[in-house]
Design a protein around this motif. Structure first.
Motif, PDB file in Angstrom:
ATOM      1  N   LEU A  78       2.486   6.606  -7.008  1.00 40.51           N
ATOM      2  CA  LEU A  78       1.567   7.626  -7.528  1.00 40.51           C
ATOM      3  C   LEU A  78       2.085   9.030  -7.262  1.00 40.51           C
ATOM      4  O   LEU A  78       1.904   9.939  -8.089  1.00 40.51           O
ATOM      5  CB  LEU A  78       0.184   7.436  -6.906  1.00 40.51           C
ATOM      6  CG  LEU A  78      -0.559   6.152  -7.299  1.00 40.51           C
ATOM      7  CD1 LEU A  78      -1.816   5.996  -6.455  1.00 40.51           C
ATOM      8  CD2 LEU A  78      -0.917   6.165  -8.779  1.00 40.51           C
ATOM      9  N   LEU A  79       2.750   9.227  -6.110  1.00 42.07           N
ATOM     10  CA  LEU A  79       3.254  10.560  -5.775  1.00 42.07           C
ATOM     11  C   LEU A  79       4.500  10.916  -6.584  1.00 42.07           C
ATOM     12  O   LEU A  79       4.620  12.020  -7.111  1.00 42.07           O
ATOM     13  CB  LEU A  79       3.560  10.638  -4.275  1.00 42.07           C
ATOM     14  CG  LEU A  79       2.356  10.690  -3.330  1.00 42.07           C
ATOM     15  CD1 LEU A  79       2.798  10.547  -1.885  1.00 42.07           C
ATOM     16  CD2 LEU A  79       1.592  12.001  -3.518  1.00 42.07           C
ATOM     17  N   PHE A 127       0.828  -1.211   0.000  1.00 37.51           N
ATOM     18  CA  PHE A 127       0.000   0.000   0.000  1.00 37.51           C
ATOM     19  C   PHE A 127       0.862   1.261   0.000  1.00 37.51           C
ATOM     20  O   PHE A 127       0.630   2.192  -0.779  1.00 37.51           O
ATOM     21  CB  PHE A 127      -0.933   0.008   1.217  1.00 37.51           C
ATOM     22  CG  PHE A 127      -2.205  -0.753   0.997  1.00 37.51           C
ATOM     23  CD1 PHE A 127      -3.173  -0.261   0.135  1.00 37.51           C
ATOM     24  CD2 PHE A 127      -2.446  -1.948   1.652  1.00 37.51           C
ATOM     25  CE1 PHE A 127      -4.361  -0.952  -0.066  1.00 37.51           C
ATOM     26  CE2 PHE A 127      -3.627  -2.650   1.457  1.00 37.51           C
ATOM     27  CZ  PHE A 127      -4.585  -2.148   0.587  1.00 37.51           C
ATOM     28  N   ILE A 128       1.868   1.301   0.890  1.00 35.17           N
ATOM     29  CA  ILE A 128       2.754   2.469   0.955  1.00 35.17           C
ATOM     30  C   ILE A 128       3.526   2.625  -0.354  1.00 35.17           C
ATOM     31  O   ILE A 128       3.710   3.739  -0.870  1.00 35.17           O
ATOM     32  CB  ILE A 128       3.724   2.348   2.148  1.00 35.17           C
ATOM     33  CG1 ILE A 128       2.938   2.266   3.458  1.00 35.17           C
ATOM     34  CG2 ILE A 128       4.672   3.531   2.181  1.00 35.17           C
ATOM     35  CD1 ILE A 128       2.045   3.454   3.722  1.00 35.17           C
ATOM     36  N   SER A 129       3.975   1.502  -0.924  1.00 37.55           N
ATOM     37  CA  SER A 129       4.698   1.558  -2.196  1.00 37.55           C
ATOM     38  C   SER A 129       3.797   2.087  -3.308  1.00 37.55           C
ATOM     39  O   SER A 129       4.243   2.857  -4.165  1.00 37.55           O
ATOM     40  CB  SER A 129       5.221   0.165  -2.563  1.00 37.55           C
ATOM     41  OG  SER A 129       6.109  -0.328  -1.582  1.00 37.55           O
ATOM     42  N   GLY A 130       2.516   1.692  -3.293  1.00 32.57           N
ATOM     43  CA  GLY A 130       1.577   2.200  -4.290  1.00 32.57           C
ATOM     44  C   GLY A 130       1.391   3.704  -4.180  1.00 32.57           C
ATOM     45  O   GLY A 130       1.343   4.417  -5.186  1.00 32.57           O
ATOM     46  N   PHE A 162       8.459  -2.508  -7.153  1.00 34.38           N
ATOM     47  CA  PHE A 162       8.839  -1.310  -7.899  1.00 34.38           C
ATOM     48  C   PHE A 162       9.643  -0.328  -7.041  1.00 34.38           C
ATOM     49  O   PHE A 162      10.312   0.551  -7.571  1.00 34.38           O
ATOM     50  CB  PHE A 162       7.591  -0.598  -8.425  1.00 34.38           C
ATOM     51  CG  PHE A 162       6.836  -1.379  -9.455  1.00 34.38           C
ATOM     52  CD1 PHE A 162       7.219  -1.361 -10.792  1.00 34.38           C
ATOM     53  CD2 PHE A 162       5.736  -2.138  -9.096  1.00 34.38           C
ATOM     54  CE1 PHE A 162       6.521  -2.080 -11.742  1.00 34.38           C
ATOM     55  CE2 PHE A 162       5.025  -2.856 -10.044  1.00 34.38           C
ATOM     56  CZ  PHE A 162       5.423  -2.832 -11.375  1.00 34.38           C
ATOM     57  N   ILE A 163       9.564  -0.474  -5.707  1.00 29.19           N
ATOM     58  CA  ILE A 163      10.253   0.447  -4.808  1.00 29.19           C
ATOM     59  C   ILE A 163      11.552  -0.149  -4.292  1.00 29.19           C
ATOM     60  O   ILE A 163      12.589   0.528  -4.221  1.00 29.19           O
ATOM     61  CB  ILE A 163       9.341   0.838  -3.632  1.00 29.19           C
ATOM     62  CG1 ILE A 163       8.041   1.474  -4.153  1.00 29.19           C
ATOM     63  CG2 ILE A 163      10.046   1.796  -2.690  1.00 29.19           C
ATOM     64  CD1 ILE A 163       8.235   2.749  -4.939  1.00 29.19           C
ATOM     65  N   THR A 164      11.537  -1.435  -3.918  1.00 25.99           N
ATOM     66  CA  THR A 164      12.694  -2.041  -3.252  1.00 25.99           C
ATOM     67  C   THR A 164      13.620  -2.776  -4.202  1.00 25.99           C
ATOM     68  O   THR A 164      14.818  -2.877  -3.933  1.00 25.99           O
ATOM     69  CB  THR A 164      12.214  -3.022  -2.167  1.00 25.99           C
ATOM     70  OG1 THR A 164      11.388  -4.047  -2.772  1.00 25.99           O
ATOM     71  CG2 THR A 164      11.397  -2.294  -1.108  1.00 25.99           C
ATOM     72  N   ASP A 165      13.123  -3.314  -5.317  1.00 30.52           N
ATOM     73  CA  ASP A 165      13.952  -4.096  -6.230  1.00 30.52           C
ATOM     74  C   ASP A 165      14.601  -3.195  -7.282  1.00 30.52           C
ATOM     75  O   ASP A 165      14.146  -2.075  -7.539  1.00 30.52           O
ATOM     76  CB  ASP A 165      13.119  -5.174  -6.935  1.00 30.52           C
ATOM     77  CG  ASP A 165      12.616  -6.228  -5.960  1.00 30.52           C
ATOM     78  OD1 ASP A 165      12.938  -6.117  -4.755  1.00 30.52           O
ATOM     79  OD2 ASP A 165      11.894  -7.136  -6.396  1.00 30.52           O
ATOM     80  N   ARG A 180      -2.354  -1.654  -4.081  1.00 30.45           N
ATOM     81  CA  ARG A 180      -1.577  -2.807  -3.611  1.00 30.45           C
ATOM     82  C   ARG A 180      -0.790  -3.484  -4.710  1.00 30.45           C
ATOM     83  O   ARG A 180       0.331  -3.945  -4.485  1.00 30.45           O
ATOM     84  CB  ARG A 180      -2.516  -3.831  -2.932  1.00 30.45           C
ATOM     85  CG  ARG A 180      -1.783  -4.834  -2.063  1.00 30.45           C
ATOM     86  CD  ARG A 180      -2.732  -5.795  -1.406  1.00 30.45           C
ATOM     87  NE  ARG A 180      -3.341  -6.704  -2.373  1.00 30.45           N
ATOM     88  CZ  ARG A 180      -2.762  -7.822  -2.806  1.00 30.45           C
ATOM     89  NH1 ARG A 180      -1.562  -8.154  -2.377  1.00 30.45           N
ATOM     90  NH2 ARG A 180      -3.372  -8.601  -3.667  1.00 30.45           N
ATOM     91  N   THR A 181      -1.351  -3.594  -5.895  1.00 27.80           N
ATOM     92  CA  THR A 181      -0.677  -4.290  -6.993  1.00 27.80           C
ATOM     93  C   THR A 181      -0.759  -3.455  -8.271  1.00 27.80           C
ATOM     94  O   THR A 181      -1.563  -2.529  -8.374  1.00 27.80           O
ATOM     95  CB  THR A 181      -1.334  -5.663  -7.253  1.00 27.80           C
ATOM     96  OG1 THR A 181      -2.712  -5.470  -7.596  1.00 27.80           O
ATOM     97  CG2 THR A 181      -1.215  -6.572  -6.039  1.00 27.80           C
TER      98      THR A 181
END
Length: 246
Positions: A86-87, A79-82, A131-134, A112-113
């Motif tokens: 978007l931001l 959720f936070i990554s989503g 998309f954020i960590t890898d 979420r996805t």
């Protein structure tokens, strides 16, 4: 009802004006973010109208949320990554991404996805935290022009100048490639191999989603041109000596 109406109105204005590729991706990301914020505010307002104090509900459920946080940390991470996607806008609708050696075009970005459409025509559901960590490759970030290469090996008796001219000529006859002063095809004599002289044909294209088909068409042209000019493509050969006892 008002929230649904506003969402449809925003979507109508989003699709009404023609946008470029990058503008459309940013506009869709902004629309998704505004939609989620609007729904949160709307639900909070409806709860207040029903006579409940939202602050009391949040404070009363704090302990429950902490317990859920430990059990559902991966989901909360998505959720936070989503929200970050978007931001920041670094991943947008329409981007061509390479995720775990699979290339796909981003079709949807949800909380979420996200959904990627692969070159084979099927959809992949990817958790947003990847998309954020890898370490991912966004082939269409900032611009669609990307450089690719084709590896070619020819026999040692070949005329290297002729090989270079053939490769450049084949690239000029490929309509999907970019040919200008800044971005143009060129040939790199990469190495003296064990069985062949190794060349790289470097080219630029903005047809990055279908680049494998572009490479295939180029290989057809190169192979046919090599046959017409009697340039052979070698393959490894070995001499076997059989020793017979007297």
């Amino acid at each position: 009802i008002a929230t649904v109406f506003l969402s449809l109105l925003r979507k109508f204005f989003l699709q009404k004006r023609p946008l470029t590729f990058s503008e459309k991706g940013r506009r869709v990301s902004l629309y998704q973010l505004i939609k989620y914020v609007t729904w949160v505010l709307s639900i909070s307002f409806c709860i207040t109208l029903l006579g409940f104090d939202v602050t009391i509900l949040v404070a009363g459920s704090a302990a429950l949320l902490v317990g859920l946080g430990f059990g559902l940390q991966n989901i909360f991470s998505d959720f936070i990554s989503g929200l970050l996607m978007l931001l920041e806008g670094k991943v947008k609708i329409g981007d061509v991404m390479e995720v775990e050696q699979i290339v796909g075009r981003v079709r949807e970005i949800n909380l979420r996805t996200s959904v990627l459409l692969t070159r084979d025509g099927y959809n992949i559901i990817v958790p947003n935290h990847k998309f954020i960590t890898d370490n991912l490759i966004n082939w269409s970030h900032q611009s669609l022009e990307r450089r690719f290469q084709i590896n070619i090996g020819v026999s040692y008796c070949s005329d290297v100048d002729l090989v270079t001219r053939i490769l450049i000529d084949c690239s000029l006859r490929q309509k999907e490639l970019i040919h200008n002063d800044k971005l143009r095809s060129f040939v790199r004599f990469s190495d003296f191999g064990d069985n062949a002289l190794l060349f790289h044909l470097m080219f630029w294209t903005n047809d990055i989603f279908s680049v494998e088909q572009v490479k295939s068409d180029l290989r057809y042209k190169i192979f046919k041109a090599f046959q017409e000019n009697h340039i052979s493509i070698p393959f490894p050969q070995r001499d076997i000596h059989i020793i017979k006892p007297e």
